[in-house]
Scaffold this motif. Structure first.
Motif, PDB file in Angstrom:
ATOM      1  N   PRO A  46      23.667   0.194   4.867  1.00 47.90           N
ATOM      2  CA  PRO A  46      22.644   0.615   5.658  1.00 47.90           C
ATOM      3  C   PRO A  46      21.391   0.801   6.331  1.00 47.90           C
ATOM      4  N   PRO A  47      21.635   2.399   5.209  1.00 45.82           N
ATOM      5  CA  PRO A  47      20.413   3.585   4.324  1.00 45.82           C
ATOM      6  C   PRO A  47      19.761   2.567   3.604  1.00 45.82           C
ATOM      7  N   THR A  48      19.851   1.939   2.784  1.00 39.25           N
ATOM      8  CA  THR A  48      19.332   1.158   1.719  1.00 39.25           C
ATOM      9  C   THR A  48      18.661   0.300   2.480  1.00 39.25           C
ATOM     10  N   LEU A  49      19.249  -0.318   3.629  1.00 42.48           N
ATOM     11  CA  LEU A  49      18.552  -1.905   4.474  1.00 42.48           C
ATOM     12  C   LEU A  49      17.187  -0.798   5.222  1.00 42.48           C
ATOM     13  N   VAL A  50      17.899   0.369   5.744  1.00 44.31           N
ATOM     14  CA  VAL A  50      16.674   0.903   6.342  1.00 44.31           C
ATOM     15  C   VAL A  50      15.370   1.690   5.524  1.00 44.31           C
ATOM     16  N   MET A  51      15.737   1.758   4.302  1.00 47.09           N
ATOM     17  CA  MET A  51      14.411   2.389   3.135  1.00 47.09           C
ATOM     18  C   MET A  51      14.275   0.992   3.243  1.00 47.09           C
ATOM     19  N   ALA A  52      14.544  -0.155   2.764  1.00 47.44           N
ATOM     20  CA  ALA A  52      14.297  -1.255   2.048  1.00 47.44           C
ATOM     21  C   ALA A  52      12.920  -1.919   3.364  1.00 47.44           C
ATOM     22  N   ILE A  53      12.725  -2.065   4.598  1.00 47.16           N
ATOM     23  CA  ILE A  53      12.339  -2.448   5.563  1.00 47.16           C
ATOM     24  C   ILE A  53      10.675  -2.212   4.916  1.00 47.16           C
ATOM     25  N   PRO A  54      10.570  -0.232   5.904  1.00 49.01           N
ATOM     26  CA  PRO A  54       9.722   0.387   5.804  1.00 49.01           C
ATOM     27  C   PRO A  54       8.713   0.605   4.415  1.00 49.01           C
ATOM     28  N   ALA A  55      10.112   0.990   3.501  1.00 53.06           N
ATOM     29  CA  ALA A  55       9.268   0.584   2.370  1.00 53.06           C
ATOM     30  C   ALA A  55       8.464  -0.551   1.721  1.00 53.06           C
ATOM     31  N   THR A  56       8.974  -1.645   1.871  1.00 56.58           N
ATOM     32  CA  THR A  56       8.760  -2.821   1.778  1.00 56.58           C
ATOM     33  C   THR A  56       7.095  -2.975   2.645  1.00 56.58           C
ATOM     34  N   VAL A  57       7.087  -2.151   3.813  1.00 57.18           N
ATOM     35  CA  VAL A  57       6.109  -2.591   4.653  1.00 57.18           C
ATOM     36  C   VAL A  57       4.930  -2.295   4.155  1.00 57.18           C
ATOM     37  N   ILE A  58       4.941  -0.805   3.813  1.00 60.04           N
ATOM     38  CA  ILE A  58       4.090   0.338   2.964  1.00 60.04           C
ATOM     39  C   ILE A  58       3.036   0.082   1.665  1.00 60.04           C
ATOM     40  N   TYR A  59       4.286  -0.411   1.070  1.00 57.37           N
ATOM     41  CA  TYR A  59       4.232  -0.910  -0.355  1.00 57.37           C
ATOM     42  C   TYR A  59       3.207  -1.536  -0.819  1.00 57.37           C
ATOM     43  N   PHE A  60       3.049  -2.796   0.523  1.00 60.17           N
ATOM     44  CA  PHE A  60       2.921  -4.340   0.026  1.00 60.17           C
ATOM     45  C   PHE A  60       2.014  -4.284   0.580  1.00 60.17           C
ATOM     46  N   THR A  61       1.625  -3.868   1.773  1.00 59.37           N
ATOM     47  CA  THR A  61       0.676  -3.397   2.577  1.00 59.37           C
ATOM     48  C   THR A  61      -0.178  -3.050   2.036  1.00 59.37           C
ATOM     49  N   CYS A  62      -0.418  -1.610   1.505  1.00 57.32           N
ATOM     50  CA  CYS A  62      -0.962  -0.645   1.472  1.00 57.32           C
ATOM     51  C   CYS A  62      -1.646  -1.058  -0.674  1.00 57.32           C
ATOM     52  N   TYR A  63      -1.103  -1.929  -1.204  1.00 54.97           N
ATOM     53  CA  TYR A  63      -1.580  -2.739  -2.322  1.00 54.97           C
ATOM     54  C   TYR A  63      -2.551  -3.798  -1.413  1.00 54.97           C
ATOM     55  N   ASP A  64      -1.837  -5.103  -0.698  1.00 54.10           N
ATOM     56  CA  ASP A  64      -3.374  -5.527  -0.930  1.00 54.10           C
ATOM     57  C   ASP A  64      -4.552  -5.490  -0.220  1.00 54.10           C
ATOM     58  N   GLN A  65      -4.329  -4.298   0.709  1.00 57.95           N
ATOM     59  CA  GLN A  65      -5.353  -4.026   1.232  1.00 57.95           C
ATOM     60  C   GLN A  65      -6.245  -3.357   0.631  1.00 57.95           C
ATOM     61  N   LEU A  66      -5.420  -2.228   0.005  1.00 54.90           N
ATOM     62  CA  LEU A  66      -6.269  -0.948  -1.248  1.00 54.90           C
ATOM     63  C   LEU A  66      -6.930  -2.126  -2.587  1.00 54.90           C
ATOM     64  N   SER A  67      -6.016  -3.601  -2.438  1.00 52.09           N
ATOM     65  CA  SER A  67      -6.743  -4.324  -3.904  1.00 52.09           C
ATOM     66  C   SER A  67      -7.833  -5.116  -3.456  1.00 52.09           C
ATOM     67  N   ALA A  68      -7.614  -5.559  -2.222  1.00 50.86           N
ATOM     68  CA  ALA A  68      -8.940  -6.044  -1.319  1.00 50.86           C
ATOM     69  C   ALA A  68      -9.885  -5.291  -1.752  1.00 50.86           C
ATOM     70  N   ILE A  69     -10.068  -4.273  -0.651  1.00 51.94           N
ATOM     71  CA  ILE A  69     -11.422  -3.278  -1.348  1.00 51.94           C
ATOM     72  C   ILE A  69     -11.637  -2.785  -2.431  1.00 51.94           C
ATOM     73  N   LEU A  70     -11.161  -2.698  -3.675  1.00 50.31           N
ATOM     74  CA  LEU A  70     -11.264  -2.638  -5.274  1.00 50.31           C
ATOM     75  C   LEU A  70     -11.788  -3.421  -5.263  1.00 50.31           C
ATOM     76  N   LYS A  71     -11.128  -4.676  -4.846  1.00 48.94           N
ATOM     77  CA  LYS A  71     -11.537  -5.769  -5.831  1.00 48.94           C
ATOM     78  C   LYS A  71     -13.264  -6.724  -5.217  1.00 48.94           C
ATOM     79  N   SER A  72     -13.766  -5.678  -3.827  1.00 46.59           N
ATOM     80  CA  SER A  72     -15.186  -6.180  -2.834  1.00 46.59           C
ATOM     81  C   SER A  72     -15.782  -5.410  -4.135  1.00 46.59           C
ATOM     82  N   LYS A  73     -15.486  -4.342  -4.325  1.00 44.21           N
ATOM     83  CA  LYS A  73     -16.516  -2.928  -4.656  1.00 44.21           C
ATOM     84  C   LYS A  73     -16.226  -2.898  -6.599  1.00 44.21           C
ATOM     85  N   LEU A  74     -15.547  -3.382  -7.221  1.00 41.87           N
ATOM     86  CA  LEU A  74     -15.560  -3.303  -8.668  1.00 41.87           C
ATOM     87  C   LEU A  74     -15.259  -5.037  -9.550  1.00 41.87           C
TER      88      LEU A  74
END
Length: 276
Positions: A46-74
């Motif tokens: 249960p705590p693994t699932l509770v941890m995995a969902i927000p961790a995945t949302v935060i991690y992948f969303t941030c990575y994709d958004q940051l990648s898009a911003i950095l690629k537009s600049k660099l």
């Protein structure tokens, strides 16, 4: 596989009730099942699932958004983009999820009812303050941040190389799967010493309480590494290597291939919706 990593890295203190040692991954599986039952392999789910969902949302969303911003600049082909985006995204995810990972580690190290776990959290907060819930945050960062940088860099490089090799414009599910497995395996091996340290720092809590041993609870990462090397040699920093790779490789492969498939699917759905 999480439990095998904990057992291997912690000198087998976590699950095996009698003095002894594990002699490989299969031996660890058999002893855990024999002493605690097969359901114990899923304790802390249960705590693994509770941890995995927000961790995945935060991690992948941030990575994709940051990648898009950095690629537009660099630029689209800038090799530093996956490294920087991976580091920043993982830093944020680890910081938010660290208390849940501490609770998960405790649940995996010993059988606790939810009432006992709640009492443990309240006691630790009252005695050591809220920051005690972030015990193991530093070694987790030392493990996950370089892991993330190496993983995303190698993943992007492998994905482009495989697409070029097979003459594909867009990567297939199998290319994403293979790239994720290989890059995850490499990063897991390199960062394993910090995973061992993280596990030791977090399990100090329940070792201290259950065995009533007077021991320092605030050792630095480097001091713990020195202690491991002094006791078990340099190889001690790589305890649990096989189960960690067996766990991380398919986890990374399944995660990234599923994520990329889902992202492509919904991009097509959105594009079709806009046409109408």
């Amino acid at each position: 596989m999480d439990h095998i990593c904990v057992c291997e890295a912690e000198g087998n203190k976590a699950w095996y009730k009698k003095p002894g040692h594990f002699h490989g991954t299969l031996d660890a599986f058999l002893k855990i099942i024999r002493n605690e039952g097969i359901s114990s392999l899923w304790s802390g789910l249960p705590p693994t699932l509770v941890m995995a969902i927000p961790a995945t949302v935060i991690y992948f969303t941030c990575y994709d958004q940051l990648s898009a911003i950095l690629k537009s600049k660099l630029g689209e082909n800038e090799s530093r983009v996956p490294i920087v985006a991976g580091i920043v995204a993982r830093f944020g995810a680890v910081t938010v999820i660290s208390p849940l990972e501490l609770i998960r580690t405790k649940m995996q190290s010993k059988k606790f009812s939810y009432k006992e776990l709640h009492q443990f959290v309240i006691k630790k907060v009252s005695e050591d303050g809220w920051l005690s819930l972030w015990r193991g945050w530093a070694p987790t960062l030392l493990r996950d941040v370089p892991f993330s940088a190496m993983y995303w860099y190698n993943y992007e490089v492998l994905k482009k190389w495989l697409c070029a090799k097979y003459g594909l414009y867009e990567p297939t599910v199998m290319i994403n799967f293979t790239s994720g497995a290989l890059s995850g395996s490499f990063a897991a091996v390199v960062t394993l010493p910090f995973d061992v340290v993280k596990t030791q720092k977090q399990t100090q809590l329940w070792i201290y309480e259950s065995q009533k041993i007077s021991m320092p609870l605030h050792l630095s990462t480097w001091v713990i590494m020195k202690n491991i090397i002094a006791k078990s040699g340099f190889s001690g920093l790589f305890a649990g290597l096989i189960p960690r790779v067996i766990k991380v490789a398919p986890a990374c492969a399944i995660m990234i291939s599923t994520y990329e498939f889902g992202k492509t699917f919904f991009q097509k759905q959105n594009a079709q919706g806009q046409e109408y």
